[in-house]
Design a protein around this motif. Structure first.
Motif, PDB file in Angstrom:
ATOM      1  N   LEU A  88       1.125  -3.753   3.509  1.00  0.00           N
ATOM      2  CA  LEU A  88       0.377  -3.481   2.292  1.00  0.00           C
ATOM      3  C   LEU A  88       0.757  -2.296   1.794  1.00  0.00           C
ATOM      4  O   LEU A  88       0.132  -1.847   0.572  1.00  0.00           O
ATOM      5  N   ASP A  89       1.651  -1.573   2.028  1.00  0.00           N
ATOM      6  CA  ASP A  89       2.395  -0.440   1.257  1.00  0.00           C
ATOM      7  C   ASP A  89       2.772  -0.888  -0.174  1.00  0.00           C
ATOM      8  O   ASP A  89       2.904  -0.264  -1.172  1.00  0.00           O
ATOM      9  N   ARG A  90       3.198  -2.345  -0.032  1.00  0.00           N
ATOM     10  CA  ARG A  90       3.608  -2.815  -1.483  1.00  0.00           C
ATOM     11  C   ARG A  90       2.523  -2.839  -2.521  1.00  0.00           C
ATOM     12  O   ARG A  90       2.720  -3.202  -3.863  1.00  0.00           O
ATOM     13  N   LEU A  91       1.123  -2.911  -2.076  1.00  0.00           N
ATOM     14  CA  LEU A  91      -0.028  -2.769  -2.974  1.00  0.00           C
ATOM     15  C   LEU A  91       0.046  -1.528  -3.897  1.00  0.00           C
ATOM     16  O   LEU A  91      -0.197  -1.590  -5.048  1.00  0.00           O
ATOM     17  N   LYS A  92       0.827  -0.537  -3.474  1.00  0.00           N
ATOM     18  CA  LYS A  92       0.979   0.775  -4.268  1.00  0.00           C
ATOM     19  C   LYS A  92       1.604   0.339  -5.546  1.00  0.00           C
ATOM     20  O   LYS A  92       2.007   1.360  -6.449  1.00  0.00           O
ATOM     21  N   GLY A  93       2.637  -0.940  -5.371  1.00  0.00           N
ATOM     22  CA  GLY A  93       3.578  -0.935  -6.601  1.00  0.00           C
ATOM     23  C   GLY A  93       2.933  -2.128  -7.485  1.00  0.00           C
ATOM     24  O   GLY A  93       3.842  -2.661  -8.519  1.00  0.00           O
ATOM     25  N   ASN A 123      -2.395   1.642 -10.084  1.00  0.00           N
ATOM     26  CA  ASN A 123      -1.949   0.499  -9.086  1.00  0.00           C
ATOM     27  C   ASN A 123      -3.082   0.088  -8.306  1.00  0.00           C
ATOM     28  O   ASN A 123      -4.268   0.705  -8.171  1.00  0.00           O
ATOM     29  N   ALA A 127      -3.575  -0.109  -5.212  1.00  0.00           N
ATOM     30  CA  ALA A 127      -4.060   0.588  -3.830  1.00  0.00           C
ATOM     31  C   ALA A 127      -4.862   1.809  -4.426  1.00  0.00           C
ATOM     32  O   ALA A 127      -5.726   1.974  -3.659  1.00  0.00           O
ATOM     33  N   GLU A 128      -4.560   2.304  -5.200  1.00  0.00           N
ATOM     34  CA  GLU A 128      -5.387   3.692  -5.727  1.00  0.00           C
ATOM     35  C   GLU A 128      -6.781   2.977  -6.398  1.00  0.00           C
ATOM     36  O   GLU A 128      -7.666   3.781  -6.144  1.00  0.00           O
TER      37      GLU A 128
END
Lengths: 205, 205
Positions: free
Chosen positions: A19-24, A39, A41-42
């Protein structure tokens, strides 16, 4: 992740890492006075905060906890499928199939019953027919409206979207957060008055 | 926001607009294979997702809905006070006072009862003494640990932090998510073994 870890926890951590990739994943909406694109995530965080604050506008029978869970994961399929700009018909071709495959892969990282629950919430959001999903969808339309209004037009201006098209896009708010709807109309009228949003083109003669 | 809007809604929207700025507050932790620093908005989203997935590790009596609300707003004071890197003693001087002022101003944008509720949740998080706050604090320690581990050291390496200091920083997980603690110890040992994290310096002779 590593040898000797409890297999259930290892699957949960693999999902959290993925899920860290959603920040990109970048959206068309811009943040911070237009300095850069938002992005996903935010955006998901901002939606969840809107859900907490605007819960009084949800339809009767809405379960806010389910809405929060739904909103937190509603965009994770974009890790594989990308963010399709709502006003661009071409990039939306094949979107549903791409997102279904993404949901299988990404939620499938989790232990089975968590995968089923979160994939179910995502599908409920996509269908948009329960009170919880209707409210979540309304938030997902209202938050970019606020960013574009506060950003003096933002992605509306950049993509030359007109008032009539935004109104159609915002329509789910009427059912999903009925008491917010007058403010939506007011914000869109004011956006036109201030030159943030172009009026509807005149009908072809 | 604009004339003629319901005053309660106008205050809620002013807060939502202000919160957009959290997307510009950078943390020391890095995302996406180290490409850039994480911001506090996407960090808050990642924590909330961790809360949903790892709820089974919360202490008895934890109310996950309150935890999610708490986690979503736990960093908003950084809009005024900035993010203080946990391992830097100097930047943490005066932090508490700066954050209290920030909480007054930012939560004060909201209608009174919402301001009281969210400021209360933030203070509860800061005190870290209820089950809900303990679990939220544990998540707030665990998520950077995962990012640093998955990022082959991340901010640990960049700031030359050693195993003993990380262990002290992670200690609240022992109470806030007791069944996660063995995995924390395992991850830190593995981080040292892989060269992501420097071992404790030898004691001064």
């Amino acid at each position: 992740m590593m040898d000797g870890m409890d297999p259930r926890l290892a699957r949960q951590l693999a999902f959290i890492q993925e899920l860290d990739r959603l920040k990109g994943i970048l959206r068309q909406t811009r943040v911070l006075d237009g300095a850069r694109q938002e992005n996903s995530a935010e955006h998901s965080w901002h939606l969840a905060v809107c859900g907490v604050l605007l819960a009084e506008h949800a339809p009767p029978g809405t379960d806010l906890t389910r809405v929060l869970r739904m909103v937190l994961v509603h965009d994770v399929v974009e890790i594989d499928a990308g963010d399709a700009f709502a006003y661009d018909a071409a990039v939306n071709v094949g979107k549903e199939e791409r997102e279904l495959l993404a949901a299988e892969r990404i939620f499938g990282l989790l232990p089975d019953e968590q995968a089923d629950e979160l994939r179910g919430l995502w599908m409920e959001f996509e269908a948009g027919t329960t009170p919880d999903a209707r409210f979540a969808v309304a938030l997902d339309r209202f938050q970019p409206l606020l960013l574009n209004f506060n950003g003096q037009g933002g992605s509306w201006r950049y993509h030359a979207v007109t008032h009539d098209r935004v109104l159609v896009r915002m329509a789910p708010i009427q059912e999903g957060a009925p008491t917010l709807w007058p403010a939506v109309l007011q914000l869109l009228d004011e956006a036109v008055a201030r030159g943030y949003l172009a009026p509807a083109p005149p009908p072809a003669s």
